[in-house]
Design a protein around this motif. Structure first.
Motif, PDB file in Angstrom:
ATOM      1  N   THR A  95       1.144  -1.370  -0.306  1.00  0.00           N
ATOM      2  CA  THR A  95       0.050  -0.028   0.266  1.00  0.00           C
ATOM      3  C   THR A  95       1.046   1.202   0.115  1.00  0.00           C
ATOM      4  O   THR A  95       2.052   1.539   0.777  1.00  0.00           O
ATOM      5  N   ALA A  96       0.745   2.691  -1.380  1.00  0.00           N
ATOM      6  CA  ALA A  96       1.528   3.290  -1.212  1.00  0.00           C
ATOM      7  C   ALA A  96       1.104   3.701  -2.150  1.00  0.00           C
ATOM      8  O   ALA A  96       0.526   3.714  -2.947  1.00  0.00           O
ATOM      9  N   VAL A  97       1.783   5.169  -2.672  1.00  0.00           N
ATOM     10  CA  VAL A  97       1.552   6.155  -3.679  1.00  0.00           C
ATOM     11  C   VAL A  97       2.519   5.862  -4.495  1.00  0.00           C
ATOM     12  O   VAL A  97       3.796   5.762  -4.226  1.00  0.00           O
ATOM     13  N   TYR A  98       2.514   5.117  -5.921  1.00  0.00           N
ATOM     14  CA  TYR A  98       3.376   5.081  -6.832  1.00  0.00           C
ATOM     15  C   TYR A  98       3.656   6.088  -7.919  1.00  0.00           C
ATOM     16  O   TYR A  98       2.257   6.499  -8.528  1.00  0.00           O
ATOM     17  N   TYR A  99       4.717   6.464  -7.609  1.00  0.00           N
ATOM     18  CA  TYR A  99       5.154   7.275  -9.036  1.00  0.00           C
ATOM     19  C   TYR A  99       6.063   6.832 -10.070  1.00  0.00           C
ATOM     20  O   TYR A  99       6.652   6.043 -10.135  1.00  0.00           O
ATOM     21  N   CYS A 100       5.429   6.928 -11.099  1.00  0.00           N
ATOM     22  CA  CYS A 100       6.708   7.130 -12.180  1.00  0.00           C
ATOM     23  C   CYS A 100       7.627   8.246 -12.660  1.00  0.00           C
ATOM     24  O   CYS A 100       7.570   9.353 -12.467  1.00  0.00           O
ATOM     25  N   ALA A 101       8.832   7.982 -13.130  1.00  0.00           N
ATOM     26  CA  ALA A 101      10.054   8.624 -13.139  1.00  0.00           C
ATOM     27  C   ALA A 101      10.517   8.504 -14.206  1.00  0.00           C
ATOM     28  O   ALA A 101      11.122   7.404 -14.930  1.00  0.00           O
ATOM     29  N   ALA A 102      11.220   9.454 -15.190  1.00  0.00           N
ATOM     30  CA  ALA A 102      11.859   9.527 -16.056  1.00  0.00           C
ATOM     31  C   ALA A 102      13.413  10.002 -15.920  1.00  0.00           C
ATOM     32  O   ALA A 102      14.117  10.889 -15.443  1.00  0.00           O
ATOM     33  N   ASP A 103      14.179   8.841 -16.541  1.00  0.00           N
ATOM     34  CA  ASP A 103      16.050   9.488 -16.301  1.00  0.00           C
ATOM     35  C   ASP A 103      16.124   9.614 -17.626  1.00  0.00           C
ATOM     36  O   ASP A 103      16.672   8.959 -18.458  1.00  0.00           O
ATOM     37  N   PRO A 104      16.562  10.858 -18.136  1.00  0.00           N
ATOM     38  CA  PRO A 104      17.461  11.073 -19.221  1.00  0.00           C
ATOM     39  C   PRO A 104      18.720  10.840 -19.495  1.00  0.00           C
ATOM     40  O   PRO A 104      18.788  10.417 -21.138  1.00  0.00           O
ATOM     41  N   LEU A 105      19.109   9.930 -18.530  1.00  0.00           N
ATOM     42  CA  LEU A 105      20.480   9.391 -19.299  1.00  0.00           C
ATOM     43  C   LEU A 105      20.926   8.302 -19.564  1.00  0.00           C
ATOM     44  O   LEU A 105      21.741   8.485 -19.575  1.00  0.00           O
ATOM     45  N   ASP A 106      18.997   7.590 -18.736  1.00  0.00           N
ATOM     46  CA  ASP A 106      19.383   6.314 -19.458  1.00  0.00           C
ATOM     47  C   ASP A 106      20.906   5.457 -18.237  1.00  0.00           C
ATOM     48  O   ASP A 106      20.950   3.930 -18.740  1.00  0.00           O
ATOM     49  N   ILE A 107      20.590   5.446 -17.163  1.00  0.00           N
ATOM     50  CA  ILE A 107      21.453   5.318 -16.204  1.00  0.00           C
ATOM     51  C   ILE A 107      20.967   4.063 -15.825  1.00  0.00           C
ATOM     52  O   ILE A 107      21.426   3.140 -16.023  1.00  0.00           O
ATOM     53  N   GLY A 108      19.382   4.470 -14.990  1.00  0.00           N
ATOM     54  CA  GLY A 108      18.904   3.050 -14.979  1.00  0.00           C
ATOM     55  C   GLY A 108      19.518   2.539 -13.733  1.00  0.00           C
ATOM     56  O   GLY A 108      19.815   1.592 -13.535  1.00  0.00           O
ATOM     57  N   ASP A 109      18.765   3.011 -12.284  1.00  0.00           N
ATOM     58  CA  ASP A 109      19.456   2.706 -11.604  1.00  0.00           C
ATOM     59  C   ASP A 109      17.938   2.692 -10.015  1.00  0.00           C
ATOM     60  O   ASP A 109      17.142   3.145 -10.875  1.00  0.00           O
ATOM     61  N   ARG A 110      18.549   2.389  -8.871  1.00  0.00           N
ATOM     62  CA  ARG A 110      17.510   2.925  -7.730  1.00  0.00           C
ATOM     63  C   ARG A 110      17.842   3.901  -7.207  1.00  0.00           C
ATOM     64  O   ARG A 110      17.171   4.220  -5.880  1.00  0.00           O
ATOM     65  N   TYR A 111      18.691   5.491  -7.703  1.00  0.00           N
ATOM     66  CA  TYR A 111      18.400   6.441  -6.623  1.00  0.00           C
ATOM     67  C   TYR A 111      17.538   7.656  -7.464  1.00  0.00           C
ATOM     68  O   TYR A 111      17.839   7.844  -8.866  1.00  0.00           O
ATOM     69  N   GLU A 112      16.922   7.915  -6.470  1.00  0.00           N
ATOM     70  CA  GLU A 112      15.887   9.142  -7.432  1.00  0.00           C
ATOM     71  C   GLU A 112      17.046  10.252  -7.696  1.00  0.00           C
ATOM     72  O   GLU A 112      16.051  10.833  -8.738  1.00  0.00           O
ATOM     73  N   ASN A 113      17.582  10.585  -7.439  1.00  0.00           N
ATOM     74  CA  ASN A 113      18.664  11.648  -8.025  1.00  0.00           C
ATOM     75  C   ASN A 113      18.916  11.439  -9.843  1.00  0.00           C
ATOM     76  O   ASN A 113      19.275  12.711 -10.334  1.00  0.00           O
ATOM     77  N   SER A 114      18.847  10.842 -10.154  1.00  0.00           N
ATOM     78  CA  SER A 114      18.639  10.473 -11.623  1.00  0.00           C
ATOM     79  C   SER A 114      18.124  10.312 -12.307  1.00  0.00           C
ATOM     80  O   SER A 114      17.661  10.477 -13.360  1.00  0.00           O
ATOM     81  N   TYR A 115      16.479  10.812 -11.599  1.00  0.00           N
ATOM     82  CA  TYR A 115      15.537  10.683 -12.500  1.00  0.00           C
ATOM     83  C   TYR A 115      15.151  12.083 -12.359  1.00  0.00           C
ATOM     84  O   TYR A 115      14.699  12.983 -11.529  1.00  0.00           O
ATOM     85  N   HIS A 116      14.890  12.494 -13.407  1.00  0.00           N
ATOM     86  CA  HIS A 116      14.327  14.110 -13.406  1.00  0.00           C
ATOM     87  C   HIS A 116      13.377  14.448 -13.991  1.00  0.00           C
ATOM     88  O   HIS A 116      13.286  16.002 -13.444  1.00  0.00           O
ATOM     89  N   TYR A 117      11.850  13.842 -14.173  1.00  0.00           N
ATOM     90  CA  TYR A 117      10.892  14.149 -14.378  1.00  0.00           C
ATOM     91  C   TYR A 117      10.270  13.199 -13.807  1.00  0.00           C
ATOM     92  O   TYR A 117      10.840  11.669 -13.660  1.00  0.00           O
ATOM     93  N   TRP A 118       8.488  13.889 -12.852  1.00  0.00           N
ATOM     94  CA  TRP A 118       8.479  12.754 -11.819  1.00  0.00           C
ATOM     95  C   TRP A 118       6.710  12.864 -12.579  1.00  0.00           C
ATOM     96  O   TRP A 118       6.426  14.011 -13.329  1.00  0.00           O
ATOM     97  N   GLY A 119       5.889  11.707 -12.188  1.00  0.00           N
ATOM     98  CA  GLY A 119       4.289  12.132 -12.077  1.00  0.00           C
ATOM     99  C   GLY A 119       4.042  12.268 -11.345  1.00  0.00           C
ATOM    100  O   GLY A 119       4.372  12.832 -10.592  1.00  0.00           O
ATOM    101  N   GLN A 120       2.018  12.170 -11.204  1.00  0.00           N
ATOM    102  CA  GLN A 120       1.661  13.051  -9.942  1.00  0.00           C
ATOM    103  C   GLN A 120       1.450  11.237  -8.739  1.00  0.00           C
ATOM    104  O   GLN A 120       1.008  11.753  -8.560  1.00  0.00           O
ATOM    105  N   GLY A 121       2.083  10.798  -9.203  1.00  0.00           N
ATOM    106  CA  GLY A 121       1.450   9.190  -8.739  1.00  0.00           C
ATOM    107  C   GLY A 121       0.117   8.709  -8.564  1.00  0.00           C
ATOM    108  O   GLY A 121      -0.833   9.207  -8.741  1.00  0.00           O
ATOM    109  N   THR A 122      -0.056   7.703  -8.588  1.00  0.00           N
ATOM    110  CA  THR A 122      -1.493   6.394  -7.874  1.00  0.00           C
ATOM    111  C   THR A 122      -1.592   6.244  -6.890  1.00  0.00           C
ATOM    112  O   THR A 122      -0.599   5.436  -6.579  1.00  0.00           O
TER     113      THR A 122
END
Length: 122
Positions: free
Chosen positions: A89-116
């Motif tokens: 149970t949580a609010v789930y967010y999608c995020a986009a990493d323009p550098l295609d690093i592909g990792d688990r760190y929030e700082n890698s993701y520059h764009y975020w959705g509003q959550g569901t």
């Protein structure tokens, strides 16, 4: 711009599929991630998928139950969630990493959705 959808209320053991629609023509070049924020806790990593879909990664807590996928032609990324537990149970967010690093760190993701919101009842 990212728009997450597909959340809802489900019983433990059930399934949900989250979708994230991305606008713009660069979606296929980005790695995408899903994160979640449990009540009263910090946001945490759930899964990522690189632009070619050749590389994915999961948090240990969801490995084997959740599957991330993407459709670059439709500018969508998905999170199939099976065998859901109340602790998912949580609010789930999608995020986009323009550098295609592909990792688990929030700082890698520059764009975020509003959550569901996903709520799993016991």
């Amino acid at each position: 711009q990212l728009q997450a959808s597909g959340g809802g209320l489900v019983q433990a053991g059930g399934s949900l599929r989250l979708s994230c629609a991305a606008s713009g023509r660069r979606f296929s070049t980005y790695a995408m991630g899903w994160f979640r924020q449990l009540p009263g806790k910090e946001r945490e990593f759930v899964a990522f998928i690189q632009r070619s879909a050749g590389s994915t990664g999961y948090a240990d807590s969801v490995k084997g139950r959740f599957t991330i996928s993407r459709d670059n032609a439709k500018n969508h990324v998905y999170l199939q969630m099976n065998t859901l537990k109340p602790e998912d149970t949580a609010v789930y967010y999608c995020a986009a990493d323009p550098l295609d690093i592909g990792d688990r760190y929030e700082n890698s993701y520059h764009y975020w959705g509003q959550g569901t919101q996903v709520t799993v009842s016991s």
